[in-house]
Design a protein around this motif. Structure first.
Motif, mmCIF file in Angstrom:
data_model
loop_
_atom_site.group_PDB
_atom_site.id
_atom_site.type_symbol
_atom_site.label_atom_id
_atom_site.label_comp_id
_atom_site.label_asym_id
_atom_site.label_seq_id
_atom_site.Cartn_x
_atom_site.Cartn_y
_atom_site.Cartn_z
ATOM 1 N N UNK A 109 8.471 1.919 -18.424
ATOM 2 C CA UNK A 109 8.740 0.482 -18.611
ATOM 3 C C UNK A 109 9.759 -0.084 -17.633
ATOM 4 N N UNK A 110 10.529 0.796 -16.963
ATOM 5 C CA UNK A 110 11.506 0.312 -15.991
ATOM 6 C C UNK A 110 10.857 -0.098 -14.677
ATOM 7 N N UNK A 111 9.622 0.299 -14.458
ATOM 8 C CA UNK A 111 8.923 -0.016 -13.215
ATOM 9 C C UNK A 111 8.397 -1.439 -13.272
ATOM 10 N N UNK A 112 8.778 -2.238 -12.284
ATOM 11 C CA UNK A 112 8.296 -3.613 -12.204
ATOM 12 C C UNK A 112 7.215 -3.807 -11.174
ATOM 13 N N UNK A 113 7.207 -2.923 -10.144
ATOM 14 C CA UNK A 113 6.203 -3.009 -9.084
ATOM 15 C C UNK A 113 5.893 -1.601 -8.599
ATOM 16 N N UNK A 114 4.713 -1.427 -8.026
ATOM 17 C CA UNK A 114 4.307 -0.117 -7.520
ATOM 18 C C UNK A 114 3.445 -0.304 -6.284
ATOM 19 N N UNK A 115 3.331 0.763 -5.526
ATOM 20 C CA UNK A 115 2.542 0.731 -4.298
ATOM 21 C C UNK A 115 2.010 2.121 -4.034
ATOM 22 N N UNK A 116 1.226 2.286 -2.989
ATOM 23 C CA UNK A 116 0.752 3.619 -2.619
ATOM 24 C C UNK A 116 0.592 3.691 -1.106
ATOM 25 N N UNK A 117 0.615 4.903 -0.593
ATOM 26 C CA UNK A 117 0.400 5.085 0.835
ATOM 27 C C UNK A 117 -1.097 5.123 1.106
ATOM 28 N N UNK A 118 -1.445 5.108 2.373
ATOM 29 C CA UNK A 118 -2.854 5.114 2.730
ATOM 30 C C UNK A 118 -3.032 5.765 4.096
ATOM 31 N N UNK A 119 -4.251 6.207 4.345
ATOM 32 C CA UNK A 119 -4.607 6.795 5.633
ATOM 33 C C UNK A 119 -5.501 5.824 6.392
ATOM 34 N N UNK A 120 -5.715 6.082 7.661
ATOM 35 C CA UNK A 120 -6.622 5.273 8.460
ATOM 36 C C UNK A 120 -7.971 5.953 8.617
ATOM 37 N N UNK A 121 -9.023 5.159 8.542
ATOM 38 C CA UNK A 121 -10.377 5.655 8.794
ATOM 39 C C UNK A 121 -11.036 4.733 9.814
ATOM 40 N N UNK A 122 -11.378 5.241 10.999
ATOM 41 C CA UNK A 122 -12.006 4.375 12.003
ATOM 42 C C UNK A 122 -13.380 3.887 11.554
ATOM 43 N N UNK A 180 14.488 -4.142 -11.576
ATOM 44 C CA UNK A 180 13.317 -3.336 -11.898
ATOM 45 C C UNK A 180 13.105 -2.266 -10.822
ATOM 46 N N UNK A 181 12.463 -1.190 -11.198
ATOM 47 C CA UNK A 181 12.157 -0.124 -10.248
ATOM 48 C C UNK A 181 10.880 -0.438 -9.468
ATOM 49 N N UNK A 182 10.840 0.051 -8.234
ATOM 50 C CA UNK A 182 9.613 0.052 -7.437
ATOM 51 C C UNK A 182 9.156 1.499 -7.336
ATOM 52 N N UNK A 183 7.923 1.783 -7.724
ATOM 53 C CA UNK A 183 7.433 3.160 -7.796
ATOM 54 C C UNK A 183 6.359 3.411 -6.744
ATOM 55 N N UNK A 184 6.287 4.667 -6.306
ATOM 56 C CA UNK A 184 5.223 5.109 -5.406
ATOM 57 C C UNK A 184 4.176 5.827 -6.241
ATOM 58 N N UNK A 185 2.996 5.251 -6.320
ATOM 59 C CA UNK A 185 1.918 5.861 -7.098
ATOM 60 C C UNK A 185 1.406 7.120 -6.398
ATOM 61 N N UNK A 186 0.892 8.038 -7.181
ATOM 62 C CA UNK A 186 0.356 9.287 -6.636
ATOM 63 C C UNK A 186 -1.095 9.079 -6.215
ATOM 64 N N UNK A 187 -1.245 8.385 -5.121
ATOM 65 C CA UNK A 187 -2.587 8.091 -4.658
ATOM 66 C C UNK A 187 -2.559 7.831 -3.155
ATOM 67 N N UNK A 188 -3.628 8.230 -2.474
ATOM 68 C CA UNK A 188 -3.800 7.931 -1.060
ATOM 69 C C UNK A 188 -5.078 7.112 -0.910
ATOM 70 N N UNK A 189 -4.937 5.860 -0.571
ATOM 71 C CA UNK A 189 -6.092 5.009 -0.309
ATOM 72 C C UNK A 189 -6.480 5.154 1.165
ATOM 73 N N UNK A 190 -7.555 4.516 1.548
ATOM 74 C CA UNK A 190 -7.979 4.518 2.952
ATOM 75 C C UNK A 190 -8.076 3.084 3.433
ATOM 76 N N UNK A 191 -7.635 2.849 4.663
ATOM 77 C CA UNK A 191 -7.818 1.538 5.272
ATOM 78 C C UNK A 191 -8.773 1.700 6.445
ATOM 79 N N UNK A 192 -9.802 0.884 6.471
ATOM 80 C CA UNK A 192 -10.826 0.970 7.510
ATOM 81 C C UNK A 192 -10.326 0.230 8.751
ATOM 82 N N UNK A 193 -10.224 0.952 9.851
ATOM 83 C CA UNK A 193 -9.663 0.411 11.091
ATOM 84 C C UNK A 193 -10.805 0.064 12.036
#
Length: 383
Positions: A159-172, A246-259
């Motif tokens: 409940x202390x987390x107010x926002x979250x994000x995740x890292x991502x990799x690049x995919x050509x 509020x805390x900002x958390x790093x979610x345990x996930x790796x998304x992909x961004x299409x480059x």
């Protein structure tokens, strides 16, 4: 005197190379530790609205968007939106909504830009259509698996987390050199540096590919208006969330961004915008980026070192560490086809050149608009 100057220069080059090698070794440890973490699943599984602002017909747009519509999650809504009702992507969004089983809504704005930030301007007419109180803003070039929403929601079990994000990799999106180099920058540059930073400092920022926030927190920090004048809306969201306790958390996930970069000129322009954005919001961190390129710093020491054996040893160590980072980052981030080794020096040389260019100037081009970035990250149309 000249010999003394060379000795001082060699000492500085050695120190810089050692720091860069130390950073790379630490990044390898962070990558290894991150990939060993088990994928999170929310214990609460609250309903989630995913907002997808779109601009134009990007490469793989329909496939990217459909990955968000096929989530293994009990209650979620997808809001797809464009700012301009004449946007050529609108028929694609409507086609997706027609097969979305009632989970997908499409919003077309009136074309009026009410916020300086193009992404926030597109989000403004979309937000009133969000039915749920856990909001996820994801870029249109992102591609995810069916467990994405679950992993993001899991960060809010605290409940202390107010926002979250995740890292991502690049995919050509294609096999051309510019797209491959662009994907490498994300997978081998951004992702490791993000993991290092999140261990060394308290998170007070989000990453633009995914920004998740409780609706109550967004309202508390001033809503989209608080983000609409900032070039780095992701950094602003995280900073304001943290400032409000509020805390900002790093979610345990790796998304992909299409480059999809048609050519090197397009790639440089894109990365120059990123560099000038980072410089505007994190100037000290930006200067330190030069110390993340051991493969480029080691030859400088080798050229200045009086002891050739020592120079070769340092250069050899730098090469091995950088190649190890290439292999480990691509594997840890789940890249389907790692690029060849011989592109690593070219990728680093290009990155350093763009970094140097990013030290100067304030103009960027984003979503067809020319903008100026002030020192505090404020943006304004270029005049």
């Amino acid at each position: 005197m000249r010999a003394d100057a060379r000795g001082v220069a060699a000492g500085v080059a050695l120190a810089a190379t050692v720091v860069a090698c130390g950073y790379t070794a630490f990044a390898l440890l962070r990558l290894t530790a991150f990939v060993r973490r088990r994928r999170a699943r929310s214990a609460v599984r609250p309903p989630v609205t995913v907002l997808k602002p779109v601009h134009g017909l990007e490469a793989g747009l329909e496939e990217n968007l459909r990955t968000f519509c096929d989530q293994d999650y009990p209650a979620y809504q997808i809001v797809l939106g464009v700012l301009d009702p004449t946007d050529p992507a609108l028929p694609v969004l409507q086609r997706i909504a027609a097969t979305g089983g009632g989970r997908v809504d499409v919003v077309a704005g009136d074309g009026v830009v009410r916020h300086r930030n193009p992404k926030v301007a597109t989000l403004a007419p979309m937000l009133p259509h969000a039915r749920f109180d856990l909001l996820v803003v994801a870029d249109s070039d992102m591609r995810v698996g069916p467990d994405y929403v679950d992993a993001i929601a899991a960060a809010f079990d605290d409940p202390a987390v107010g926002a979250a994000t995740c890292i991502y990799r690049g995919e050509p999106a294609r096999d051309n050199l510019a797209s491959v180099l662009g994907a490498m920058a994300i997978t081998e540059g951004f992702a490791p540096s993000a993991l290092v930073a999140t261990l060394l400092e308290r998170m007070t920022y989000c990453f633009g590919g995914t920004m998740a926030v409780r609706r109550s927190v967004l309202e508390e920090i001033g809503g989209l208006t608080a983000l609409g004048t900032q070039i780095a809306d992701d950094a602003a969201l995280g900073r304001l969330t943290a400032e409000h306790g509020h805390r900002v958390a790093l979610a345990r996930y790796v998304a992909a961004t299409v480059v999809d970069e048609p050519g090197l000129r397009d790639l440089v322009a894109h990365e120059l915008r990123w560099c000038r954005t980072i410089r505007s919001v994190r100037p000290r961190s930006y200067l330190g980026l030069v110390l993340t390129y051991p493969l480029l710093l080691a030859p400088i020491y080798l050229a200045l070192a009086r002891d050739r054996r020592a120079g070769l040893a340092v250069a050899g160590g730098a090469v091995l560490l950088r190649l190890a980072q290439h292999v480990v980052a691509e594997r840890a981030m789940g890249a389907p086809r790692p690029p060849p080794f011989y592109l690593v020096p070219l990728r680093d040389a290009l990155a350093l050149g763009v970094w140097a260019a990013g030290l100067f100037g304030s103009g960027v081009r984003w979503r067809g608009r020319d903008l100026n970035i002030a020192a505090d990250g404020e943006i304004a149309p270029r005049v």
